[in-house]
Design an enzyme around this catalytic site. Sequence first.
Site, PDB file in Angstrom:
ATOM      1  N   PRO A  33      45.956  47.610  32.839  1.00 16.56           N
ATOM      2  CA  PRO A  33      45.439  48.261  34.051  1.00 16.56           C
ATOM      3  C   PRO A  33      44.656  47.267  34.911  1.00 16.56           C
ATOM      4  O   PRO A  33      43.931  46.420  34.382  1.00 16.56           O
ATOM      5  CB  PRO A  33      44.509  49.354  33.524  1.00 16.56           C
ATOM      6  CG  PRO A  33      44.768  49.466  32.073  1.00 16.56           C
ATOM      7  CD  PRO A  33      45.439  48.222  31.608  1.00 16.56           C
TER       8      PRO A  33
ATOM      9  N   ASP B 296      36.846  35.532  30.436  1.00 16.16           N
ATOM     10  CA  ASP B 296      38.190  36.140  30.479  1.00 16.16           C
ATOM     11  C   ASP B 296      39.275  35.084  30.270  1.00 16.16           C
ATOM     12  O   ASP B 296      40.171  35.258  29.434  1.00 16.16           O
ATOM     13  CB  ASP B 296      38.431  36.823  31.830  1.00 16.16           C
ATOM     14  CG  ASP B 296      37.701  38.140  31.957  1.00 16.16           C
ATOM     15  OD1 ASP B 296      36.722  38.333  31.226  1.00 16.16           O
ATOM     16  OD2 ASP B 296      38.105  38.973  32.782  1.00 16.16           O
TER      17      ASP B 296
HETATM   18  O1  PMV Z   1      35.503  42.999  34.564  1.00 18.20           O
HETATM   19  P1  PMV Z   1      35.938  41.993  33.567  1.00 18.20           P
HETATM   20  O2  PMV Z   1      36.522  42.540  32.362  1.00 18.20           O
HETATM   21  O3  PMV Z   1      36.740  40.898  34.152  1.00 18.20           O
HETATM   22  O4  PMV Z   1      34.649  41.333  32.923  1.00 18.20           O
HETATM   23  C1  PMV Z   1      33.736  40.637  33.625  1.00 18.20           C
HETATM   24  C2  PMV Z   1      32.636  40.196  32.722  1.00 18.20           C
HETATM   25  C3  PMV Z   1      31.359  39.855  33.452  1.00 18.20           C
HETATM   26  O5  PMV Z   1      30.458  39.394  32.467  1.00 18.20           O
HETATM   27  C4  PMV Z   1      30.785  41.074  34.131  1.00 18.20           C
HETATM   28  C5  PMV Z   1      31.574  38.772  34.483  1.00 18.20           C
HETATM   29  C6  PMV Z   1      31.888  37.423  33.904  1.00 18.20           C
HETATM   30  O6  PMV Z   1      32.375  36.592  34.689  1.00 18.20           O
HETATM   31  O7  PMV Z   1      31.652  37.174  32.723  1.00 18.20           O
END
Ligand code: PMV
Length: 322
Positions: free
Chosen positions: A110, A161
């Site tokens: 998603p 990520d």
């Molecule tokens: O929204 P996602 O799953 O891409 O996660 C971001 C994680 C954060 O800690 C909010 C931002 C980051 O760059 O680590």
Amino acid sequence: MSNSQHDPPDQKRRAWGSAPAKLILFGEHAVVYDQPAIAVPMPSLKARAVAVTGRRGGGVILHAETIGRHYLMDAVGESEPLAFTCRNVLRWLGIERQPDVDLHLMSDIPIASGLGSGAATAAAIARALARWLGYEFSPAQLSALVYRTEQLHHGTPSGIDNTVVAFEQPIWFRRHAPLETLPIGARLCLVVADSGESSPTRITVGEVRRQWQREPAQYEALFAAVGDVVQRARAALAAGDGATLGALMNENQQLLEAMGVSAPTNERLAEVARRAGALGAKLSGGGRGGNNVALVARGDAERVAEALRQAGARQLFVTEVG
Ligand code: PMV
């Protein structure tokens, strides 16, 4: 790798690439401020790409099959993430003349809901294009390349990520520190619930930054408290101690609420999961909707998932780690 110089000249060369979704178990947001975080790949959800020899002179053509978009790499600006990723792959490999290749991308992940869809699609397409060109990225190279695409999506990403999707292993992640893969003492069963409300991570990350600038002492204390939860979670993970991990997820959720990144939907879904027997629950990723994760005993996964479905979760995924 299918990019062999010995392929018959009339045969189209094909090369594949894929990357998993990711789930942050502990430490989102505070990780941007150099605290540690723990994240795992979700191999049951994947982005996949295939690169196929294209028409002579056609250049690089992108086919985002899941959303039905087809376009020339050169026809879109620098802010289009897939074209940006492909240009970076070509630059990285020192290729100046644009190859004639069709890149087809399919993804089950998603979009904009905290499962790392942006990083996984970039990683899949970069792997496929590089393989088609006869090159295999190491996980560290791929992670660095996808980080640049993450900067387009998020502004100031921590790098978590791109690291998980490129290494495809549970990780202990801390900015500017060497990557550590994590030993997990017992299989964890996780129920992931998509709240159906999506809010771009760039927005919540930006808001946390503004709040931190306004109230640095308060926010630094929150980040440090999250860091402490993550340290304790590492020990509980190694010991396979589900009860402690669940309690730590709840503690992390409270800190995310105090940071202002949790929406009422995240709190409601976490409460529903706990009432249905989850050991702990929290939002996962950028927050303000997006995804929630609940840790459950294996036999309880169906019951917790059903309770979340009835409470309005849009999509549910049960995944095991370790
Ligand atoms: O929204 P996602 O799953 O891409 O996660 C971001 C994680 C954060 O800690 C909010 C931002 C980051 O760059 O680590």
